[in-house]
Design an enzyme around this catalytic site. Sequence first.
Site, PDB file in Angstrom:
ATOM      1  N   HIS A  77      67.620 -57.284  -5.566  1.00  0.00           N
ATOM      2  CA  HIS A  77      67.653 -58.750  -5.587  1.00  0.00           C
ATOM      3  C   HIS A  77      66.930 -59.289  -4.355  1.00  0.00           C
ATOM      4  O   HIS A  77      66.960 -58.686  -3.287  1.00  0.00           O
ATOM      5  CB  HIS A  77      69.107 -59.236  -5.625  1.00  0.00           C
ATOM      6  N   GLU A 147      62.608 -62.516 -11.081  1.00  0.00           N
ATOM      7  CA  GLU A 147      63.263 -63.619 -10.384  1.00  0.00           C
ATOM      8  C   GLU A 147      62.257 -64.269  -9.438  1.00  0.00           C
ATOM      9  O   GLU A 147      61.951 -63.715  -8.387  1.00  0.00           O
ATOM     10  CB  GLU A 147      64.517 -63.169  -9.636  1.00  0.00           C
TER      11      GLU A 147
END
Length: 177
Positions: A77, A147
């Site tokens: 992430h 993302e």
Amino acid sequence: MAEVTALVEGLNAGPTPKCETYICPPSLYLQSVQATAAPHFNVAAQNCWKLPKGAYTGEISPEMLVDSGIKWTLVGHSERRDIFGETDALLGEKIAHAQAAGMTVVACCGEQKDDRESGRTMEVLLPQLDAIIANTSDWSRMVIAYEPVWAIGTGLVATPEQAQETHADIRAYLAKT
């Protein structure tokens, strides 16, 4: 805990999603969410470590997650990369170990705003994707999550066209490797 319970109850009361849906609560709440989330939700850890055991205070191994009933984990992430300095090499080690432990990995990749604006999105994503490719042993247990870092908590939103364009570029790259 009341907030977590209310959130899960709200998700459970909603319509059944028409796609795979993941809930990634903080580690402290993983087992509670796993026990109460509707079965169509995949409950995933927000992170895992690259080794089964050792002196890694605060880290959670894939083996620990699997032992507690968690079958999914996020890896890579943007916050792990940006705040904790995690590299593509470490991402690869985590992927390889998580899959070896029987987990399905949701591997994140994304670019910063200046990269998007200068047309360097794929230039930034390629090393991230290469680390994923090199360390994935079972593609049936791999999800690649794009993302756009520039759209996380900034008030900016990636348009559907931007997301679809990047998804298409990622798919094309994966298809030729």
